[in-house]
Design a protein around this motif. Structure first.
Motif, PDB file in Angstrom:
ATOM      1  N   ASP A 159       0.830  -1.206   0.000  1.00  0.00           N
ATOM      2  CA  ASP A 159       0.000   0.000   0.000  1.00  0.00           C
ATOM      3  C   ASP A 159       0.863   1.255   0.000  1.00  0.00           C
ATOM      4  O   ASP A 159       0.563   2.227  -0.702  1.00  0.00           O
ATOM      5  CB  ASP A 159      -0.951  -0.010   1.203  1.00  0.00           C
ATOM      6  CG  ASP A 159      -2.054   1.014   1.062  1.00  0.00           C
ATOM      7  OD1 ASP A 159      -2.723   1.034   0.004  1.00  0.00           O
ATOM      8  OD2 ASP A 159      -2.257   1.800   2.004  1.00  0.00           O
ATOM      9  N   GLN A 160       1.937   1.227   0.759  1.00  0.00           N
ATOM     10  CA  GLN A 160       2.816   2.403   0.828  1.00  0.00           C
ATOM     11  C   GLN A 160       3.500   2.668  -0.514  1.00  0.00           C
ATOM     12  O   GLN A 160       3.649   3.829  -0.918  1.00  0.00           O
ATOM     13  CB  GLN A 160       3.850   2.219   1.935  1.00  0.00           C
ATOM     14  CG  GLN A 160       3.207   2.219   3.316  1.00  0.00           C
ATOM     15  CD  GLN A 160       4.248   2.004   4.390  1.00  0.00           C
ATOM     16  OE1 GLN A 160       5.030   2.900   4.676  1.00  0.00           O
ATOM     17  NE2 GLN A 160       4.263   0.820   4.969  1.00  0.00           N
TER      18      GLN A 160
ATOM     19  N   ARG B 112       1.054   7.321  -6.427  1.00  0.00           N
ATOM     20  CA  ARG B 112      -0.066   8.261  -6.585  1.00  0.00           C
ATOM     21  C   ARG B 112       0.283   9.647  -6.039  1.00  0.00           C
ATOM     22  O   ARG B 112      -0.090  10.658  -6.623  1.00  0.00           O
ATOM     23  CB  ARG B 112      -1.321   7.710  -5.899  1.00  0.00           C
ATOM     24  CG  ARG B 112      -1.872   6.463  -6.557  1.00  0.00           C
ATOM     25  CD  ARG B 112      -2.455   6.741  -7.954  1.00  0.00           C
ATOM     26  NE  ARG B 112      -3.552   7.687  -7.790  1.00  0.00           N
ATOM     27  CZ  ARG B 112      -3.632   8.879  -8.402  1.00  0.00           C
ATOM     28  NH1 ARG B 112      -2.705   9.263  -9.252  1.00  0.00           N
ATOM     29  NH2 ARG B 112      -4.641   9.682  -8.159  1.00  0.00           N
ATOM     30  N   LYS B 113       1.008   9.696  -4.924  1.00  0.00           N
ATOM     31  CA  LYS B 113       1.374  10.995  -4.333  1.00  0.00           C
ATOM     32  C   LYS B 113       2.207  11.843  -5.279  1.00  0.00           C
ATOM     33  O   LYS B 113       2.117  13.071  -5.253  1.00  0.00           O
ATOM     34  CB  LYS B 113       2.169  10.793  -3.038  1.00  0.00           C
ATOM     35  CG  LYS B 113       1.359  10.350  -1.861  1.00  0.00           C
ATOM     36  CD  LYS B 113       2.293  10.138  -0.673  1.00  0.00           C
ATOM     37  CE  LYS B 113       1.642   9.365   0.436  1.00  0.00           C
ATOM     38  NZ  LYS B 113       2.592   9.081   1.530  1.00  0.00           N
TER      39      LYS B 113
ATOM     40  N   GLY C 213      10.829  12.016  -0.538  1.00  0.00           N
ATOM     41  CA  GLY C 213       9.814  11.152   0.056  1.00  0.00           C
ATOM     42  C   GLY C 213       9.984   9.704  -0.367  1.00  0.00           C
ATOM     43  O   GLY C 213       9.943   8.790   0.462  1.00  0.00           O
ATOM     44  N   THR C 214      10.193   9.479  -1.652  1.00  0.00           N
ATOM     45  CA  THR C 214      10.415   8.122  -2.145  1.00  0.00           C
ATOM     46  C   THR C 214      11.716   7.562  -1.577  1.00  0.00           C
ATOM     47  O   THR C 214      11.765   6.402  -1.155  1.00  0.00           O
ATOM     48  CB  THR C 214      10.426   8.095  -3.687  1.00  0.00           C
ATOM     49  OG1 THR C 214       9.134   8.510  -4.164  1.00  0.00           O
ATOM     50  CG2 THR C 214      10.736   6.709  -4.223  1.00  0.00           C
TER      51      THR C 214
ATOM     52  N   LEU D  57      12.034   4.185   0.733  1.00  0.00           N
ATOM     53  CA  LEU D  57      12.865   3.065   0.299  1.00  0.00           C
ATOM     54  C   LEU D  57      13.968   2.746   1.297  1.00  0.00           C
ATOM     55  O   LEU D  57      14.334   1.583   1.460  1.00  0.00           O
ATOM     56  CB  LEU D  57      13.432   3.329  -1.097  1.00  0.00           C
ATOM     57  CG  LEU D  57      12.383   3.299  -2.208  1.00  0.00           C
ATOM     58  CD1 LEU D  57      12.991   3.761  -3.525  1.00  0.00           C
ATOM     59  CD2 LEU D  57      11.766   1.919  -2.348  1.00  0.00           C
ATOM     60  N   GLU D  58      14.498   3.749   1.981  1.00  0.00           N
ATOM     61  CA  GLU D  58      15.516   3.488   3.004  1.00  0.00           C
ATOM     62  C   GLU D  58      14.960   2.577   4.091  1.00  0.00           C
ATOM     63  O   GLU D  58      15.620   1.624   4.516  1.00  0.00           O
ATOM     64  CB  GLU D  58      16.031   4.798   3.597  1.00  0.00           C
ATOM     65  CG  GLU D  58      16.935   5.544   2.648  1.00  0.00           C
ATOM     66  CD  GLU D  58      17.261   6.960   3.091  1.00  0.00           C
ATOM     67  OE1 GLU D  58      16.912   7.343   4.229  1.00  0.00           O
ATOM     68  OE2 GLU D  58      17.862   7.695   2.282  1.00  0.00           O
ATOM     69  N   LEU D  59      13.756   2.848   4.520  1.00  0.00           N
ATOM     70  CA  LEU D  59      13.099   2.007   5.517  1.00  0.00           C
ATOM     71  C   LEU D  59      12.885   0.590   4.978  1.00  0.00           C
ATOM     72  O   LEU D  59      13.189  -0.397   5.653  1.00  0.00           O
ATOM     73  CB  LEU D  59      11.754   2.625   5.923  1.00  0.00           C
ATOM     74  CG  LEU D  59      10.873   1.791   6.837  1.00  0.00           C
ATOM     75  CD1 LEU D  59      11.518   1.622   8.205  1.00  0.00           C
ATOM     76  CD2 LEU D  59       9.494   2.436   6.965  1.00  0.00           C
TER      77      LEU D  59
END
Length: 177
Positions: free
Chosen positions: A78-79, A85-86, A146-147, A151-153
């Motif tokens: 979902d993220q 979309r964001k 933001g991306t 992705l780091e997480l």
């Protein structure tokens, strides 16, 4: 333009989310994230498949490990889709689209030994981490913080799964000898 697709060709005006990213950046980052999303669904289902079909004397431990890992993988879907979309892109819409985009290979074997399951998932998670790093670089190159942060997480979580699978498969190999 040699490509007949630009942002306005792909995104309905009703879905055209405002962004300060360049249309080319949105297209590249969205494409990269959609492959990661397809791979996350493929890895989720493979991990669930192995969860359902694991057997042997470490059944309970592996069954629980794979269930935990599948939930974590599914939690990224979902993220990833919402990130697309964001930034103004569109994301996958079907199982067929997942099948076209995925790079993680399915495993439809009737029986897979537990150690082989763990090793295969370990390699798939390593592949996912490498793909996430490439997507992270693309996000960095296009100043999409933001991306990159998301992705780091996910890279850290994927490396953790890889480590657990490695250790569990080593243990299985030592006990099976």
């Amino acid at each position: 333009m040699s490509k007949a697709h630009n942002k306005s060709d792909k995104v309905s005006p009703d879905l055209d989310t405002p962004t300060d990213l360049a249309p080319a950046a949105v297209e590249k980052i969205s494409a990269s994230l959609n492959v990661l999303l397809a791979d996350a669904f493929a890895l989720y289902l493979k991990t669930k498949n192995f969860h359902w079909h694991v057997s042997g004397r470490h059944f309970r431990d592996y069954h629980l490990l794979l269930d935990e890992q599948s939930e974590a993988i599914f939690g990224t879907t979902d993220q990833l889709a919402e990130r697309v979309r964001k930034i103004g892109g569109t994301t996958i819409r079907s199982i067929g689209q997942i099948g076209k985009l995925q790079t993680i290979q399915d495993n439809n074997e009737a029986y897979v030994p537990a150690r082989q399951m763990l090793r295969e998932l370990m390699e798939d998670n390593k592949k996912m981490a490498a793909a996430m790093r490439k997507a992270h670089k693309l996000a960095d190159d296009n100043e999409d913080r933001g991306t990159a942060q998301l992705l780091e997480l996910f890279i850290d979580e994927t490396e953790r799964r890889t480590w657990f699978l490695f250790e569990a498969s080593r243990q299985e190999g030592a006990n099976a000898a």
